[in-house]
Design a protein around this motif. Structure first.
Motif, PDB file in Angstrom:
ATOM      1  N   GLU A 154       0.826  -1.208   0.000  1.00  0.00           N
ATOM      2  CA  GLU A 154       0.000   0.000   0.000  1.00  0.00           C
ATOM      3  C   GLU A 154       0.859   1.255   0.000  1.00  0.00           C
ATOM      4  N   ALA A 155       1.906   1.277   0.817  1.00  0.00           N
ATOM      5  CA  ALA A 155       2.772   2.455   0.889  1.00  0.00           C
ATOM      6  C   ALA A 155       3.514   2.669  -0.422  1.00  0.00           C
ATOM      7  N   LEU A 156       3.985   1.593  -1.023  1.00  0.00           N
ATOM      8  CA  LEU A 156       4.706   1.709  -2.285  1.00  0.00           C
ATOM      9  C   LEU A 156       3.790   2.188  -3.403  1.00  0.00           C
ATOM     10  N   THR A 157       2.584   1.655  -3.451  1.00  0.00           N
ATOM     11  CA  THR A 157       1.633   2.071  -4.480  1.00  0.00           C
ATOM     12  C   THR A 157       1.270   3.541  -4.327  1.00  0.00           C
ATOM     13  N   THR A 158       1.036   3.962  -3.085  1.00  0.00           N
ATOM     14  CA  THR A 158       0.705   5.370  -2.841  1.00  0.00           C
ATOM     15  C   THR A 158       1.843   6.279  -3.267  1.00  0.00           C
ATOM     16  N   PHE A 159       3.056   5.908  -2.903  1.00  0.00           N
ATOM     17  CA  PHE A 159       4.222   6.718  -3.301  1.00  0.00           C
ATOM     18  C   PHE A 159       4.320   6.824  -4.820  1.00  0.00           C
ATOM     19  N   ILE A 160       4.239   5.703  -5.502  1.00  0.00           N
ATOM     20  CA  ILE A 160       4.406   5.700  -6.956  1.00  0.00           C
ATOM     21  C   ILE A 160       3.304   6.510  -7.633  1.00  0.00           C
ATOM     22  N   ARG A 161       2.064   6.336  -7.197  1.00  0.00           N
ATOM     23  CA  ARG A 161       0.953   7.060  -7.829  1.00  0.00           C
ATOM     24  C   ARG A 161       1.053   8.565  -7.584  1.00  0.00           C
ATOM     25  N   THR A 162       1.469   8.943  -6.387  1.00  0.00           N
ATOM     26  CA  THR A 162       1.634  10.373  -6.091  1.00  0.00           C
ATOM     27  C   THR A 162       2.750  10.973  -6.937  1.00  0.00           C
ATOM     28  N   ALA A 163       3.856  10.238  -7.066  1.00  0.00           N
ATOM     29  CA  ALA A 163       4.977  10.730  -7.849  1.00  0.00           C
ATOM     30  C   ALA A 163       4.628  10.822  -9.333  1.00  0.00           C
ATOM     31  N   LEU A 164       3.887   9.854  -9.834  1.00  0.00           N
ATOM     32  CA  LEU A 164       3.472   9.900 -11.236  1.00  0.00           C
ATOM     33  C   LEU A 164       2.495  11.044 -11.483  1.00  0.00           C
ATOM     34  N   ALA A 165       1.611  11.278 -10.538  1.00  0.00           N
ATOM     35  CA  ALA A 165       0.669  12.391 -10.689  1.00  0.00           C
ATOM     36  C   ALA A 165       1.415  13.718 -10.769  1.00  0.00           C
ATOM     37  N   GLU A 166       2.468  13.858  -9.975  1.00  0.00           N
ATOM     38  CA  GLU A 166       3.276  15.073  -9.999  1.00  0.00           C
ATOM     39  C   GLU A 166       3.958  15.254 -11.358  1.00  0.00           C
ATOM     40  N   ASP A 167       4.439  14.156 -11.921  1.00  0.00           N
ATOM     41  CA  ASP A 167       5.247  14.233 -13.140  1.00  0.00           C
ATOM     42  C   ASP A 167       4.410  14.201 -14.423  1.00  0.00           C
ATOM     43  N   VAL A 168       3.394  13.357 -14.449  1.00  0.00           N
ATOM     44  CA  VAL A 168       2.653  13.116 -15.680  1.00  0.00           C
ATOM     45  C   VAL A 168       1.442  14.043 -15.827  1.00  0.00           C
TER      46      VAL A 168
END
Length: 288
Positions: free
Chosen positions: A12-26
């Protein structure tokens, strides 16, 4: 995903991190890739190492690729913790070309930073050779990137200190000063934990031999931090504590001084520079 080495590394923590980071970039789309690359184009790329160090992020990268596009296939050629040199290839990835390009920067940002931390951690660990001291990280991390930075410390052979303010109590100088004394701070902490029904380890920071004695007199703690003490004073403090509590040296410790600190007999040495002052390892994702 293989078994991950720390309790904070949950799916859950890894998925949240990745999705937040992708939202920032993409944001609303990778318009560069969407504009220039045909939708049906398929390609491959590899991760090229452009410096010498310790590789980190190999367990994270496939999670990023999968989040961007489950049809991407990453093939690892090296593992986390591998010693790498310029010219090594860490992995290959193939699939939709647009997806490779969209995932590229997040994979590189994470792995470069993580590899820099792992490299510096491994270097400092070599300076502890011949002692029993263990190298700790701190909370001096990049906001929203702590998960990756502390993970990188583990990959480099270090030990994680508390993850955040919630999983351990550290009574530092300001806590002690605001509470009135070491004894008062410890007593108030025990009352709070009892009231809340919590069981958390307690560490007390000390700035002098007199404060070390106060901590010993108060008891009810799990570790004593010895803050900004020169090696001679650290040696005296370790002798005074005499194994009754684990000890941690902290404060301004550098690669020039860490060996002398370790030889005083302290159990742990915390170094904020592990996460706040490292140089990223140069990596590049190249089409081939």
């Amino acid at each position: 995903m293989q078994n991950l080495p720390a309790p904070y590394l949950t799916p859950e923590a890894l998925t949240t991190f990745i999705r937040t980071a992708l939202a920032e970039d993409v944001g609303d789309g990778d318009h560069s890739a969407l504009a220039a690359i045909p939708a049906d184009a398929r390609n491959r790329a590899h991760l090229l190492v452009k410096g010498d160090g310790v590789l980190a992020g190999m367990e994270l990268a496939p999670l990023i690729f999968a989040e961007v596009d489950p049809s991407l296939t990453m093939t690892p050629l090296l593992a986390d913790g591998a010693r790498v040199k310029h010219g090594d290839i860490a992995f290959t990835v193939e699939g939709p070309a647009r997806s490779i390009l969209t995932a590229e920067r997040l994979v590189l940002n994470c792995m470069q930073r993580m590899s820099g931390i792992a490299t510096y951690t491994a270097h400092l660990n070599t300076l502890l050779a011949g002692t029993s001291a263990k190298l700790l990280d701190t909370r001096k991390t990049t906001p929203n990137f702590r998960l990756c930075e502390k993970w990188a410390v583990l990959i480099g052979g270090g030990v994680n200190h508390r993850y955040g303010l919630f999983d351990m109590i550290i009574l530092k100088d300001n806590h002690v000063d605001y509470a009135g004394s070491i004894g008062a701070a410890i007593a108030a902490t025990h009352a709070y934990l009892q009231e809340k029904g919590l069981k958390l380890p307690i560490e007390i920071e000390t700035r002098s031999l007199a404060e070390v004695q106060q901590a010993l007199d108060a008891g009810g703690i799990d570790r004593i931090m010895l803050d900004n003490m020169p090696p001679e004073q650290l040696r005296e403090a370790v002798a005074l504590i005499a194994g009754r509590f684990p000890t941690e040296a902290s404060g301004g410790i550098t690669e020039q001084t860490i060996g002398d600190v370790a030889r005083t007999g302290v159990d742990y040495i915390s170094v904020g520079a592990l996460t706040h002052s490292v140089k990223s390892l140069d990596l590049s994702l190249k089409a081939f």
